[in-house]
Design a protein around this motif. Structure first.
Motif, PDB file in Angstrom:
ATOM      1  N   ARG A  65       0.826  -1.212   0.000  1.00 48.81           N
ATOM      2  CA  ARG A  65       0.000   0.000   0.000  1.00 48.81           C
ATOM      3  C   ARG A  65       0.859   1.260   0.000  1.00 48.81           C
ATOM      4  NH1 ARG A  65      -5.425   0.274   1.575  1.00 48.81           N
ATOM      5  NH2 ARG A  65      -4.992   2.308   2.456  1.00 48.81           N
ATOM      6  N   ARG A  66       2.075   1.135   0.510  1.00 45.87           N
ATOM      7  CA  ARG A  66       2.923   2.325   0.589  1.00 45.87           C
ATOM      8  C   ARG A  66       3.637   2.633  -0.707  1.00 45.87           C
ATOM      9  NH1 ARG A  66       5.228   1.907   6.698  1.00 45.87           N
ATOM     10  NH2 ARG A  66       3.235   2.441   7.659  1.00 45.87           N
ATOM     11  N   VAL A  67       3.862   1.602  -1.548  1.00 48.92           N
ATOM     12  CA  VAL A  67       4.658   1.856  -2.745  1.00 48.92           C
ATOM     13  C   VAL A  67       3.862   1.742  -4.044  1.00 48.92           C
ATOM     14  CG1 VAL A  67       6.786   1.119  -1.635  1.00 48.92           C
ATOM     15  CG2 VAL A  67       5.444  -0.553  -2.898  1.00 48.92           C
ATOM     16  N   ASP A  68       2.795   1.000  -4.035  1.00 43.84           N
ATOM     17  CA  ASP A  68       2.091   0.730  -5.285  1.00 43.84           C
ATOM     18  C   ASP A  68       1.149   1.885  -5.629  1.00 43.84           C
ATOM     19  OD1 ASP A  68       1.361  -0.616  -7.506  1.00 43.84           O
ATOM     20  OD2 ASP A  68       0.002  -2.010  -6.520  1.00 43.84           O
ATOM     21  N   VAL A  69       0.737   1.912  -6.890  1.00 38.52           N
ATOM     22  CA  VAL A  69      -0.301   2.861  -7.302  1.00 38.52           C
ATOM     23  C   VAL A  69      -1.620   2.405  -6.692  1.00 38.52           C
ATOM     24  CG1 VAL A  69      -1.578   3.772  -9.282  1.00 38.52           C
ATOM     25  CG2 VAL A  69       0.884   3.378  -9.451  1.00 38.52           C
ATOM     26  N   LEU A  70      -2.282   3.317  -6.024  1.00 38.33           N
ATOM     27  CA  LEU A  70      -3.535   2.936  -5.373  1.00 38.33           C
ATOM     28  C   LEU A  70      -4.714   3.326  -6.245  1.00 38.33           C
ATOM     29  CD1 LEU A  70      -2.678   4.126  -1.756  1.00 38.33           C
ATOM     30  CD2 LEU A  70      -2.652   1.792  -2.626  1.00 38.33           C
ATOM     31  N   VAL A  71      -5.702   2.466  -6.278  1.00 39.40           N
ATOM     32  CA  VAL A  71      -6.923   2.812  -7.006  1.00 39.40           C
ATOM     33  C   VAL A  71      -8.092   2.715  -6.038  1.00 39.40           C
ATOM     34  CG1 VAL A  71      -6.232   2.200  -9.336  1.00 39.40           C
ATOM     35  CG2 VAL A  71      -7.066   0.441  -7.832  1.00 39.40           C
ATOM     36  N   SER A  72      -9.101   3.498  -6.329  1.00 40.66           N
ATOM     37  CA  SER A  72     -10.249   3.487  -5.412  1.00 40.66           C
ATOM     38  C   SER A  72     -11.535   3.529  -6.212  1.00 40.66           C
ATOM     39  CB  SER A  72     -10.193   4.688  -4.474  1.00 40.66           C
ATOM     40  OG  SER A  72     -10.550   5.847  -5.173  1.00 40.66           O
ATOM     41  N   VAL A  78      -9.606   1.682  -0.835  1.00 42.99           N
ATOM     42  CA  VAL A  78      -8.483   1.851  -1.744  1.00 42.99           C
ATOM     43  C   VAL A  78      -7.707   0.544  -1.795  1.00 42.99           C
ATOM     44  CG1 VAL A  78      -6.342   3.130  -2.013  1.00 42.99           C
ATOM     45  CG2 VAL A  78      -8.327   4.290  -1.110  1.00 42.99           C
ATOM     46  N   ASP A 192     -13.311   4.415 -13.164  1.00 43.44           N
ATOM     47  CA  ASP A 192     -12.490   3.270 -12.780  1.00 43.44           C
ATOM     48  C   ASP A 192     -13.284   2.391 -11.817  1.00 43.44           C
ATOM     49  OD1 ASP A 192     -10.592   1.458 -12.105  1.00 43.44           O
ATOM     50  OD2 ASP A 192      -9.010   2.925 -11.764  1.00 43.44           O
ATOM     51  N   ARG A 194     -12.706  -0.835 -11.163  1.00 45.24           N
ATOM     52  CA  ARG A 194     -12.010  -2.073 -10.804  1.00 45.24           C
ATOM     53  C   ARG A 194     -12.205  -2.420  -9.339  1.00 45.24           C
ATOM     54  NH1 ARG A 194      -6.158  -0.856 -12.869  1.00 45.24           N
ATOM     55  NH2 ARG A 194      -6.769   1.230 -12.244  1.00 45.24           N
ATOM     56  N   GLY A 528      -6.994  -3.776   1.414  1.00 48.03           N
ATOM     57  CA  GLY A 528      -7.883  -2.620   1.360  1.00 48.03           C
ATOM     58  C   GLY A 528      -8.043  -1.944   2.695  1.00 48.03           C
TER      59      GLY A 528
ATOM     60  N   MET B  15      -8.195  -6.543 -15.107  1.00 43.84           N
ATOM     61  CA  MET B  15      -7.944  -5.633 -14.005  1.00 43.84           C
ATOM     62  C   MET B  15      -6.832  -4.614 -14.236  1.00 43.84           C
ATOM     63  SD  MET B  15      -9.862  -5.886 -11.333  1.00 43.84           S
ATOM     64  CE  MET B  15     -11.450  -6.342 -11.986  1.00 43.84           C
ATOM     65  N   ARG B  17      -5.194  -1.525 -16.363  1.00 42.08           N
ATOM     66  CA  ARG B  17      -5.556  -0.494 -17.328  1.00 42.08           C
ATOM     67  C   ARG B  17      -4.363  -0.169 -18.206  1.00 42.08           C
ATOM     68  NH1 ARG B  17      -9.800   4.024 -15.761  1.00 42.08           N
ATOM     69  NH2 ARG B  17     -11.536   2.597 -15.984  1.00 42.08           N
ATOM     70  N   THR B 318      -5.443   9.370  -3.547  1.00 44.48           N
ATOM     71  CA  THR B 318      -4.875   8.018  -3.552  1.00 44.48           C
ATOM     72  C   THR B 318      -3.373   8.023  -3.837  1.00 44.48           C
ATOM     73  OG1 THR B 318      -5.578   7.866  -5.845  1.00 44.48           O
ATOM     74  CG2 THR B 318      -6.964   6.769  -4.218  1.00 44.48           C
ATOM     75  N   ARG B 320      -1.413   9.156  -1.896  1.00 48.55           N
ATOM     76  CA  ARG B 320      -0.894   9.286  -0.520  1.00 48.55           C
ATOM     77  C   ARG B 320      -0.346  10.698  -0.328  1.00 48.55           C
ATOM     78  NH1 ARG B 320       0.527   3.894  -2.157  1.00 48.55           N
ATOM     79  NH2 ARG B 320       2.092   4.843  -3.474  1.00 48.55           N
ATOM     80  N   GLU B 338       2.414   8.636   4.243  1.00 48.84           N
ATOM     81  CA  GLU B 338       2.750   7.213   4.095  1.00 48.84           C
ATOM     82  C   GLU B 338       1.566   6.392   3.611  1.00 48.84           C
ATOM     83  OE1 GLU B 338       4.505   5.572   7.572  1.00 48.84           O
ATOM     84  OE2 GLU B 338       6.454   6.413   7.075  1.00 48.84           O
TER      85      GLU B 338
END
Lengths: 600, 562
Positions: A65-72, A78, A192, A194, A528, B15, B17, B318, B320, B338
């Motif tokens: 969760r800290r490094v990846d691209v987050l989607v919501s 998220v 989005d 997903r 999540g 899933m 994009r 999102t 962060r 974070e």
């Protein structure tokens, strides 16, 4: 065991305990890959890879969760984008395993699996058709038709490896293809969806995972009870005689310190728990004591744990019997809402009814009644472990049922900590009472020490999950993960047997499907941070700990108090003592004429 | 294993994009979504500031925010919804005033094409789109485009033919950076500029006729006054004079339904909205019949929470990230976090705000500058937004624990372990009220966390507000008001409320299609009907000075007030 024999005594005791409580359970219950039908082993490996992948997602959820691209998606939390395809893969894999397993199982199992798959496909394909049009529906229908066809064609045959890829293809056609079509349209619309699609899927999958999670939730209590039982036995047999009384005093002091802390913190719950304990004692006297007591009636914690394994699945299913109907109605509701069919409000009301306290309580009440009937029947046969467990289960479940059905007017605010404290206080009082009246036999002192040991272990059972908790940043997720892994390591013994109605391939595949569904649902929650949401399965682990874990602990305590009752007058014939329970995975120790700690 | 691979491929297709042109040299030069470049220049009137905010949005998302003339594209490009759009918003500030310029480009396998560019005075559509950066852009590469420039504001009236000629050369600005010199001729008018592109940062400097803009860390000293963040003084409600006034958002002359899940943040003249699609913030002022767009901004990713504090809009995304905009839509600061913030930021004092990350960490900051005042690590996920109770910040986590911290320093004052999970937290300066999953309602002293009272509620509580020593709680069975001192019942109402708002000495019970305003003793002061409705019980409600803003399923912001 030659190596451990050379260890210093304290280390040897710890080694023995770890070996008996943990390693032996794993040796006995772990998954094995014996000569299986062609392809089954490979499918097992695929499932294992899936399980490890899901476990890795749980463990790496925080850094991901800290490094990846987050989607919501709106209001749904998220998720790390890279985890989405993995979650989807794991769900389809689990569903494929369920369907393949059910092909050769009993009819009701096949029907349930097809209903499950059908509902899931409906929940995906129908909402997807809003954006993607009839093509999504076509894919869903094709997938469903494929599953039904596969069931019809392969039902009567033996297991064959190609059933799994065929089931996977049908499941993927019914779920992944509609999602793929939907995704394309949503992308054009700038929307989005997903996370929305994944969440919808997991709202359904979470329902299926509930029984496994509940059972997993009771793992800590199970280990605590086994630790107390085996711990005292190991000390009794391995340690010098002087250690025994010191241990007794230490347990009493520890127990009383814990009791003092709990009494200061929440005296009300201790009182209520004492009432629950009294209710349990009364129930034991009524159900078990009412029948002829034999000499071989010792109910030691280890035996209870062994018997518990055969009951826990059925008790869990009885506790959450409304889950499958709720799941089916939810699926129907999704379809009705999307197509704006009449009856949506009725279905909403029905779901509301199925998940409300009174209906769930009525189901549990039925489970209690059935448990009492079974306990009486088994007790009449001279059996004590299972009746005791069922009585304890009823004792734990009944207050909640009464509270809900009475609209909270009759509420017993007991707690697991309060129950342990009440048991400690009762044990210390009994010890003192027997000592003062000079009736403290070895059997009685050993039994009461066992109550103290059980209570101390039960009170600190969460410590086992604390390292995982620190790693994951959530005690609830850690509790579930610990329980699931423990079950995976120790609960596979039933996959090694075979019956015509439930053949070995079906057992193996069901075992993996169940494990995969549960750990994947947990991965979704962990990724999540969806605690408290509709997909959150962690409360069910707590429920498992509360209902089933407490029941096992209470049964063990009641079993110890059972030992305090006067002995049968008939003199014991040599060899009348039953051998101590077999240690899983270890040679059976020679039965002593009088079991350690239970000599009168 | 083949099954695993097959399922993995299909799952990925469903899933993941695709990012068109993601691998091209042009795409590498573009700034990521939500990026802000800051440039300064010394102009004849004094120092000036130029910010460039980039939004990378697929399909229709690019047209939900941004200026209305972007909509011109949708009507004429049949593939508009298939494209990946790059929106640039340039904000210019100098002593002479302010200006905004918006550019819409599309990124595909051929490169970056400028489609529409405009400022407040004129918007021009390039037909066909002008190639701003070819996919294989590199030092020494030259390219050109030709076509017609149309007036996007005037039914595509032709303004003249255009010829766009460009050449890229190595830039000393940094590794991989390119200086792109462009000559644009429209009719007889010729303009020349040089823009410096750097990988992953977009345009970092530019030479315009008579202006040399260079990369800067922030605005020139003294150019921008700090935005005001003070809270307007609370006003008494006068519900007897309230009415229900729908104010649809007007866009291209039409009422645009706003699909949102976050409640609007009221401003002095209207509101800031975060529409679901696109990840934009949209500020609008209240007109006699409509809401009229004032500015839009794109903080990057999707907005997960936002709030308005005086003139500053604080948005969490999102990415962060926490971003602060002033009341002209200029991004004043951003703060990397974070984890995601999914709960509304909470005001601490005149300029201070605290936000809770989902994993439990707290950050207090000054909203006028974005400067961090203190941070506190969280032990577990937060369940609800933090609350300011007197001089303490209270949080409720998934452990479940109630933790109190000093609002000034973040130091932990006390914590209370709860027996059950709790999802609702409300407080005033003396009492904090928590309701748990077993339907128990607890009152604790704010000062030391000592339990004050516990009552058994009839059902799970969804909303609670505290005002003037009264806590009002709404559950599925109705609304109850209790004393914060001892939990004694003061009044109750048998119908559940979708939301509760306390303000101006009253409490508003917001239901589906109805708002009841009561005095805190329970007396009904006003009942307003035909307010917005929501089938999924998802009304968005925001208290705003003398009244309330509501939004329901129809997506029409509705003012309920004088």
């Amino acid at each position: 065991m030659a190596g451990p024999r050379r260890l210093p005594l304290p280390l040897r005791l710890v080694w023995e305990l770890v070996d008996l409580v943990l390693l032996a359970q794993v040796r006995d219950g772990r998954v094995r890959f014996p000569p299986w039908p062609t392809g089954l082993g490979l499918i097992g490996v695929v499932a294992l890879v899936g399980y490890l992948l899901a476990g890795l997602l749980v463990l790496l959820a925080v850094p991901l969760r800290r490094v990846d691209v987050l989607v919501s998606s709106p209001d749904l939390g998220v998720l790390p984008s890279s985890a989405l395809p993995v979650l989807m893969l794991l769900v389809t894999l689990a569903l494929s395993l369920v369907v393949t397993a059910a092909l050769h199982a009993q009819r009701w199992a096949l029907l349930a699996a097809l209903l499950l798959a059908g509902s899931l496909v409906a929940q995906v394909a129908v909402p997807a058709s809003v954006a993607a049009g009839p093509a999504a529906l076509l894919c869903g229908s094709a997938g469903l038709a494929g599953l039904v066809l596969l069931a019809l064609v392969r039902r009567r045959g033996e297991f064959a490896w190609f059933e799994f890829p065929l089931a996977a293809a049908a499941v993927a056609t019914g779920t992944l293809l509609p999602l793929l079509l939907q995704q394309r349209v949503h992308q054009q619309m700038g929307f989005d969806a997903r996370v929305l699609s994944t969440t919808q899927l997991f709202m359904a999958v979470a329902q299926v995972a509930v029984p496994a999670v509940i059972i997993g939730g009771a793992a800590l209590a199970e280990i605590a009870v086994a630790t107390a039982g085996w711990g005292l036995r190991v000390v009794r047999t391995e340690a010098p005689r002087g250690v025994w009384p010191v241990l007794g005093v230490a347990l009493a002091v520890l127990g009383l310190v814990g009791a003092g802390w709990q009494l200061r913190r929440d005296p009300g719950s201790v009182l209520a728990s004492a009432a629950l304990l009294a209710l349990g004692v009364l129930a034991v006297l009524l159900v078990v004591r009412g029948h002829r007591r034999t000499a071989a009636d010792r109910v030691v914690p280890e035996r209870l744990v062994a018997s518990w394994r055969s009951l826990i699945v059925w008790l869990t299913l009885a506790c959450c019997a409304t889950v499958l109907p709720t799941y089916l109605v939810l699926s129907l509701q999704a379809v009705v809402q999307v197509w704006r069919l009449p009856g949506a409000e009725l279905l909403v009301a029905l779901v509301g009814l199925l998940v409300t306290g009174p209906v769930v309580s009525l189901v549990r009440l039925a489970a209690v009644v059935a448990s009492v009937v079974l306990a009486l029947r088994w007790s009449r046969r001279g059996e004590h472990a299972r009746p005791l467990l069922l009585v304890a289960f009823c004792t734990v479940v009944l207050p909640g049922v009464v509270s809900t059905l009475s609209g909270s007017r009759l509420r017993l605010g007991w707690s697991t900590e309060g129950l342990a404290v009440a048991a400690v206080l009762l044990a210390v009082l009994a010890l003192a009472g027997f000592a003062v009246t000079r009736r403290l036999t070895v059997r009685r002192s050993s039994s009461l020490m066992m109550v103290l040991a059980l209570s101390c272990c039960f009170l600190v059972r969460d410590v086992l999950a604390d390292p995982v908790s620190a790693l994951l940043g959530s005690s609830a997720i850690a509790l579930v993960l610990f329980g699931l892994v423990w079950r995976l390591l120790t609960d596979a013994s039933w996959t090694r047997t075979w019956t015509p109605a439930f053949p070995l391939p079906a057992r193996v595949l069901f075992f993996w499907a169940n494990a995969l569904v549960a750990v994947t649902s947990l991965a979704f929650v962990a990724l999540g941070r969806g605690l408290g949401g509709l997909t959150d399965i962690t409360p069910f682990a707590e429920l498992g700990d509360f209902l089933l874990g407490s029941a096992l602990y209470l049964a063990a305590v009641l079993g110890c108090f059972w030992q305090l009752l006067p002995q049968p007058r008939r003199p014991l014939a040599p060899g009348a003592w039953p051998p101590p329970p077999a240690v899983p995975g270890r040679p059976v120790r020679p039965a002593a004429p009088a079991g350690p700690g239970y000599r009168t | 294993m083949g099954v695993l691979v097959g399922l993995a491929l299909l799952s990925a297709l469903a899933m993941v994009r695709p990012d068109p042109g993601a691998g091209s040299a042009a795409a590498r030069l573009l700034a990521p979504d939500g990026h802000l470049s800051t440039m300064t220049a010394e102009l004849p009137g004094g120092p000036a500031l130029l910010t460039v905010e980039t939004a990378r949005q697929p399909g229709a998302a690019a047209f939900q925010g941004g200026p209305e003339h972007f909509l011109d594209v949708v009507g004429h490009d049949p593939e508009a919804l298939e494209r990946l759009w790059v929106r640039e918003t340039q904000q210019r500030r100098s002593r002479d005033g302010s200006a905004a310029r918006h550019t819409l480009s599309s990124l595909d396998d051929a490169g970056l094409h400028t489609v529409v560019a405009g400022d407040g005075r004129q918007a021009r559509t390039f037909e066909p789109p002008a190639l701003a950066l070819p996919a294989d852009v590199a030092a020494g590469r030259e390219w050109s485009s030709e076509g017609t420039v149309l007036d996007a504001d005037d039914e595509r009236r032709p303004l003249g033919d255009y010829r766009w000629q460009a050449r890229a050369d190595t830039s000393p600005a940094g590794p991989g950076c390119l200086d792109v010199a462009t000559t644009l001729q429209v009719g007889q008018q010729v303009t020349r500029d040089v823009r410096t592109w750097c990988p992953g940062r977009g345009v970092v400097a530019q030479q315009l006729p008579g202006e040399a803009w260079t990369e800067a860390a922030g605005p020139p000293a003294g150019l921008l006054a700090p935005p005001g963040a003070e809270q307007p003084a609370g006003r008494e409600w006068d519900p007897a004079g309230w009415s229900v006034q729908p104010r649809p958002l007007r866009r291209a002359g039409l009422a645009l339904p706003v699909v949102a899940v976050l409640p609007p943040a009221p401003t002095g003249s209207g509101m800031v909205l975060a529409p679901t699609s696109g990840g934009d913030l949209l500020a609008a002022r209240r007109g006699p019949e409509w809401l009229l767009e004032e500015w839009s901004a794109h903080p990057g990713g999707t907005v997960t929470a936002f709030g308005r504090f005086g003139e500053v809009t604080v948005a969490a995304t999102t990415l962060r990230r926490l971003v602060g905009y002033d009341d002209t839509g200029l991004r004043r600061w951003q703060l990397e976090l974070e984890d995601v913030v999914a709960r509304t930021p909470v005001r601490l004092d005149a300029t201070g705000v605290v936000v809770a990350e989902q994993s439990g960490g707290l950050t207090a900051l000054d909203v006028t500058t974005g400067a961090v005042r203190w941070r506190a690590a969280g032990g577990a996920d937060v369940r609800v937004a933090p609350q300011l109770c007197g001089d303490l910040v209270l949080t409720l986590d998934a452990t479940p624990r109630l933790v109190a911290r000093d609002a000034a320093t973040g130091e932990q004052r006390w914590e209370s372990r709860l027996a059950e999970h709790a999802d609702v937290l409300a407080c005033d300066a003396t009492t904090v009220v928590v309701t748990d999953s077993e339907f128990d309602w607890h009152g604790f002293a704010v000062a030391d966390g000592a339990p004050r009272w516990t009552v058994r509620g009839p059902a799970a509580v969804h909303h609670a507000v505290v005002a003037q020593e009264t806590v009002v709680l709404s559950s599925s069975t109705g609304v109850q008001a209790r004393s914060t001192a001892d939990g004694a019942l003061r009044w109750q109402h048998p119908v559940a409320a979708s939301a509760l708002v306390a303000g101006g000495g009253h409490v508003a019970l917001v239901g589906d299609g109805r708002v009841d305003v009561r005095a805190l003793d329970g007396t009904v002061v006003a009942s307003l009907l035909e307010t917005p409705t929501s089938a999924a019980d998802a009304l968005l409600v925001s208290p705003a000075g003398e009244g309330l803003w509501l939004m329901g399923d129809e997506g029409v912001p509705t003012w309920v007030g004088p």
